[in-house]
Design a protein around this motif. Structure first.
Motif, mmCIF file in Angstrom:
data_model
loop_
_atom_site.group_PDB
_atom_site.id
_atom_site.type_symbol
_atom_site.label_atom_id
_atom_site.label_comp_id
_atom_site.label_asym_id
_atom_site.label_seq_id
_atom_site.Cartn_x
_atom_site.Cartn_y
_atom_site.Cartn_z
ATOM 1 N N TYR A 124 9.513 -1.295 6.129
ATOM 2 C CA TYR A 124 10.502 -0.711 7.019
ATOM 3 C C TYR A 124 11.784 -0.372 6.271
ATOM 4 N N ILE A 172 3.616 5.252 -2.457
ATOM 5 C CA ILE A 172 4.757 4.378 -2.203
ATOM 6 C C ILE A 172 4.598 3.215 -3.180
ATOM 7 N N PHE A 229 12.137 3.533 9.919
ATOM 8 C CA PHE A 229 10.993 4.269 9.423
ATOM 9 C C PHE A 229 9.949 3.196 9.114
ATOM 10 N N ILE A 239 13.757 9.903 2.985
ATOM 11 C CA ILE A 239 12.406 9.820 3.535
ATOM 12 C C ILE A 239 12.056 10.963 4.478
ATOM 13 N N MET A 243 6.483 2.542 7.446
ATOM 14 C CA MET A 243 5.552 3.172 6.520
ATOM 15 C C MET A 243 4.317 2.296 6.357
ATOM 16 N N TRP A 294 0.720 7.357 -0.098
ATOM 17 C CA TRP A 294 1.677 7.705 0.953
ATOM 18 C C TRP A 294 0.908 8.127 2.191
ATOM 19 N N ASN A 295 1.177 7.463 3.304
ATOM 20 C CA ASN A 295 0.541 7.776 4.581
ATOM 21 C C ASN A 295 1.576 8.169 5.622
ATOM 22 N N GLY A 296 2.718 8.685 5.170
ATOM 23 C CA GLY A 296 3.766 9.106 6.085
ATOM 24 C C GLY A 296 4.518 7.937 6.685
ATOM 25 N N TYR A 297 5.140 8.195 7.818
ATOM 26 C CA TYR A 297 5.921 7.162 8.501
ATOM 27 C C TYR A 297 5.914 7.433 9.992
ATOM 28 N N GLU A 346 3.156 -3.032 6.879
ATOM 29 C CA GLU A 346 4.084 -1.906 6.954
ATOM 30 C C GLU A 346 5.363 -2.283 6.223
#
Length: 93
Positions: free
Chosen positions: A25, A44, A84, A36, A86, A64-67, A23
């Motif tokens: 951050y 990303i 956040f 964001i 991610m 991109w898999n969101g957050y 991840e």
């Protein structure tokens, strides 16, 4: 659609490249909220430092898999911070 481009220190870039860190951050400051929150990106893109060119050695691209908003221990300060988070995972083929 645009990409979210983030510049990382070598230590964190290398941990992501090796799979040790899954991840990325960013603290939920006003700056990162504007960049964001409530946005959708295609990818990303993680760059090691500020390279002059994007090569396989200094650039990683993840879909991109969101957050998710999380509380984590700060590695710079001795306190918990809201970030956040991610996820960095490749799409299944």
């Amino acid at each position: 659609m645009t990409d979210l481009v983030l510049h990382l220190k070598k230590i964190w870039f290398d941990k992501i490249k090796s799979g040790e860190k899954t991840e990325e951050y960013r603290e939920t400051t006003e700056y990162w909220q504007r960049r964001i929150q409530l946005k959708h990106f295609e990818n990303i893109v993680l760059l090691r430092g500020y390279p002059s060119t994007r090569t396989k050695e200094n650039c990683l691209v993840f879909p991109w898999n969101g957050y998710e908003i999380k509380q984590i221990g700060s590695w710079e300060r001795q306190e918990m911070i809201e970030v956040f988070a991610m996820p960095l995972k490749q799409e299944q083929s």
